[in-house]
Design a protein around this motif. Structure first.
Motif, PDB file in Angstrom:
ATOM      1  N   SER A  92       1.457  -0.850   0.138  1.00 39.77           N
ATOM      2  CA  SER A  92       0.140   0.322  -0.180  1.00 39.77           C
ATOM      3  C   SER A  92       1.196   1.130   0.108  1.00 39.77           C
ATOM      4  O   SER A  92       0.585   2.176  -1.014  1.00 39.77           O
ATOM      5  N   HIS A  96       0.974   4.277  -3.162  1.00 43.35           N
ATOM      6  CA  HIS A  96       0.577   4.934  -2.680  1.00 43.35           C
ATOM      7  C   HIS A  96       1.640   6.606  -2.929  1.00 43.35           C
ATOM      8  O   HIS A  96       1.026   8.072  -3.526  1.00 43.35           O
ATOM      9  N   ASP A 115      -0.570  -3.558  -5.096  1.00 45.60           N
ATOM     10  CA  ASP A 115      -1.644  -3.281  -3.651  1.00 45.60           C
ATOM     11  C   ASP A 115      -2.275  -4.596  -3.601  1.00 45.60           C
ATOM     12  O   ASP A 115      -2.709  -4.651  -2.374  1.00 45.60           O
ATOM     13  N   HIS A 235     -10.427   6.736   2.248  1.00 47.03           N
ATOM     14  CA  HIS A 235      -9.211   6.082   1.786  1.00 47.03           C
ATOM     15  C   HIS A 235      -7.925   5.735   3.068  1.00 47.03           C
ATOM     16  O   HIS A 235      -8.357   4.521   3.527  1.00 47.03           O
ATOM     17  N   MET A 238     -10.119   4.398   6.205  1.00 48.91           N
ATOM     18  CA  MET A 238     -10.166   2.026   5.544  1.00 48.91           C
ATOM     19  C   MET A 238      -8.657   1.827   5.726  1.00 48.91           C
ATOM     20  O   MET A 238      -8.463   0.785   6.525  1.00 48.91           O
ATOM     21  N   HIS A 239      -8.143   2.960   4.968  1.00 50.79           N
ATOM     22  CA  HIS A 239      -6.189   2.410   5.523  1.00 50.79           C
ATOM     23  C   HIS A 239      -6.497   1.566   7.244  1.00 50.79           C
ATOM     24  O   HIS A 239      -5.673   0.622   7.977  1.00 50.79           O
TER      25      HIS A 239
END
Ligand SMILES: [Zn+2]
Length: 268
Positions: A92, A96, A115, A235, A238-239
């Motif tokens: 991840s 990003h 990812d 997001h 969510m992480h």
């Protein structure tokens, strides 16, 4: 560190315009070194990088010390668990951090696939101790269950990489999740393995589902577009939920592996 001039959504590379409610703070396309420098100034991916970067450091340093070293079969399960904890946040962070690389949409698609591979690894390796402790010392049935589960995970990864939407990617992982829930339910019903592992596993599934739904719903930025460009958007939430889910997985697996170390299989 002062960064480059950030872009509004309409001026950002098209493959980075995937969230219509994040209106600004986009990094311009840059070299790999430029992507690395973006660790040190504010932009709309910084929160995504650190909400998995900090858990990555924590898992990498702390997971090994919480697991038993022996016997060898348990040590191998521990090694797989370590990879399961570290792979998703590592993939991840790379996704990003480098998604604004000037190589463009082709590299972006490969990073997105990476990812998803991280998610697939925690799905696959993360569940091995769960299944192992459901069928301890029964290599035939345990191997068959692991094989069936591995096939489900392969299908899930294939479906997720090919899915054209966040909802499709979330749905692709439903099969392995239902399999895990069935195994945890069976363990609870029959009394297999340590009972202390079951609640963390149930919380892990709930956190993963909640994280996926928040990401699909794009809440809260949907309610106030532009207000969550940098912090607290779906997001990032969510992480955080995924990181908490991996922590729950770790607590469950640590209980399972200590139990397995205390209950070695009889040698014939
Ligand atoms: Zn992410």
């Amino acid at each position: 560190m002062a960064g480059p001039r950030l872009l509004e959504r309409a001026r950002a590379p098209r493959h980075l315009q995937f969230n219509p409610f994040v209106l600004g703070g986009y990094r311009p396309a840059s070299s790999g070194a430029g992507c690395l420098r973006s660790l040190f100034y504010l932009h709309n991916e910084l929160g995504n990088i650190y909400t998995h970067g900090l858990p990555l450091v924590g898992f990498a340093l702390l997971v090994p010390g919480a697991l038993p070293r022996a016997p060898p079969a348990v040590a191998w399960l521990g090694l797989g668990h370590y990879v399961a904890c570290v792979a998703p946040p590592l993939a991840s962070v790379l996704y990003h951090l480098f998604m604004s690389h000037r190589a463009g949409a082709g590299l972006y698609r490969r990073l997105l696939a990476l990812d998803l591979c991280g998610v697939a690894l925690v799905n696959t390796l993360g569940a091995v101790p769960i299944i192992y402790c459901a069928l301890p010392c029964r290599p035939g049935p345990c191997g068959a269950a692991l094989g069936a589960y591995g096939a489900l995970c392969g299908l899930a990864l294939w479906g997720a990489v090919g899915a054209g939407s966040r909802a499709g990617r979330l749905a692709a992982f439903a099969g392995p999740a239902l399999f895990r829930l069935a195994v945890v339910g069976l363990r609870g019903a029959v009394g297999l393995g340590p009972p202390a592992a079951l609640a963390p596993y149930a919380r892990m599934e709930a956190l993963a589902l909640l994280g996926g739904l928040v990401n699909v719903a794009r809440v809260p930025e949907r309610w106030r577009p532009g207000a969550f460009d940098y912090w607290a958007n779906s997001h990032q939430l969510m992480h955080l939920l995924v990181a908490l889910g991996i922590l729950q997985l770790h607590w469950g697996v640590a209980a399972d592996l200590h139990w397995a170390a205390r209950h070695p299989c009889p040698t014939a």
